[in-house]
Design an enzyme around this catalytic site. Structure first.
Site, short mmCIF file in Angstrom:
data_model
loop_
_atom_site.label_atom_id
_atom_site.label_comp_id
_atom_site.label_asym_id
_atom_site.label_seq_id
_atom_site.Cartn_x
_atom_site.Cartn_y
_atom_site.Cartn_z
N ASP A 1 3.78 86.90 22.51
CA ASP A 1 2.96 86.19 23.48
C ASP A 1 1.55 86.03 22.92
O ASP A 1 0.85 87.01 22.66
CB ASP A 1 2.91 86.98 24.79
N TYR B 1 -6.84 82.87 22.31
CA TYR B 1 -6.90 84.11 21.53
C TYR B 1 -7.36 83.85 20.10
O TYR B 1 -7.77 84.79 19.40
CB TYR B 1 -5.53 84.80 21.47
N LYS C 1 -0.33 79.73 25.56
CA LYS C 1 -1.00 79.29 26.79
C LYS C 1 -2.01 78.19 26.50
O LYS C 1 -2.72 78.25 25.49
CB LYS C 1 -1.72 80.47 27.45
N HIS D 1 -3.16 78.98 31.33
CA HIS D 1 -3.78 80.30 31.19
C HIS D 1 -4.45 80.79 32.47
O HIS D 1 -4.50 81.98 32.73
CB HIS D 1 -4.81 80.26 30.06
#
Length: 292
Positions: free
Chosen positions: A45, A50, A73, A106
């Site tokens: 994930d 990120y 996401k 997200h």
């Protein structure tokens, strides 16, 4: 390690536990994901926000595995129908894949929900075109889901949420369960309670959890992950430490009793560790998502 699977509401099967890379620096991501795949994880994930999608993709390629379930996401700055279609291209390009297994939004953006709806409609288009296998959301509360379900066609396959013994969101979990939406747990072992200084301290040091761990000769983290699994959620633990990565997946050979599950349920404080969903705007975090 033979990890059981969970069937999503569209029939797609997903591993019962995932490996997360939130806050994992890009230069540590490849090694962490390689270790996770070596010990048996088959679900990774990540997220555009990120900043490590490229490294996740590289680790999967190096593994030579062709059965890794990839989730990522769309970040809020890329909401809107056309913007989200392009955001898929950015993520797929960094991951080095043509199809993403699970693509989710997200956050909800309450003050600009038309863009949120447009973003989800783009996910529906990507699903129809076979570019993703399942779609969902993250950090969506019942009012957000009510409106989303009223204005779109496809019920989200998942809702990824902050869920750990000190913050359980039981009403939201029940809402999702009633609609066939799988609850995914981020910060499943309460990491947010110690890296952000939770008011009750670390879940890892909670006396109730320590007592249950001692009874099973397991670690507190393993007990919390087992709690999620037995209550029907998919936990997504994260770590960059090889021993902990291995420890966190070794949770399929013991079972908590009903009394132990109830004791962990009773630890709920109602105190959120992450950002409040109603505060999210498209400028939240000042994060821009670069091209692939």
């Amino acid at each position: 390690m033979n990890v059981p699977t969970i069937k999503l509401n569209n029939g797609v099967e997903m591993p019962a536990i995932g490996f997360g890379v939130f806050q994992t620096p890009p230069d540590e991501t490849i090694a962490a994901v390689e270790t996770a795949l070596e010990v048996g994880y088959r679900h990774v994930d990540t997220a555009a926000a990120y900043g490590n999608e490229r490294e996740v993709g590289e680790a999967i390629r190096r593994s030579g595995l062709d059965d890794v379930f990839v989730e990522t996401k769309i970040w809020v700055v890329d909401y809107g129908y056309d913007e989200t279609l392009h955001a898929f291209d950015k993520s797929a390009g960094k991951l080095g894949v043509e199809q993403i297994d699970l693509l989710i939004l997200h956050q909800a953006v309450p003050g600009d929900f038309e863009r949120t709806i447009g973003a989800y409609q783009a996910l529906e288009k990507l699903l129809a075109d076979g570019k993703v296998r399942a779609i969902g959301v993250s950090n969506f509360m019942p009012p957000h889901l009510d409106r989303l379900l009223a204005e779109t066609e496809i019920v989200p396959a998942v809702n990824q949420l902050e869920i750990h013994p000190y913050f359980q969101q039981p009403e939201l979990l029940a809402y999702d369960n009633e609609r066939g939406i799988l609850n995914q747990a981020w910060s499943p072992i309460g990491g947010i309670t110690f890296y952000r200084g939770g008011s009750k301290g670390s879940t890892q040091e909670d006396p109730t959890i320590l007592e249950i761990a001692a009874a099973h000769r397991r670690t507190p983290a393993q007990v919390m992950l087992r709690w999620h699994l037995q209550e029907g959620r998919q936990p997504i633990p994260k770590s960059v430490t090889p021993s902990r990565i291995a420890e966190n997946i070794a949770v399929f050979d013991f079972e908590l009793t009903g009394e132990q599950l109830a004791a962990i349920d009773a630890l709920e404080t109602g105190i959120r560790g992450g950002p409040a969903p109603e505060t999210i705007t498209r400028g939240f975090g000042s994060i821009e998502i670069p091209e692939a």
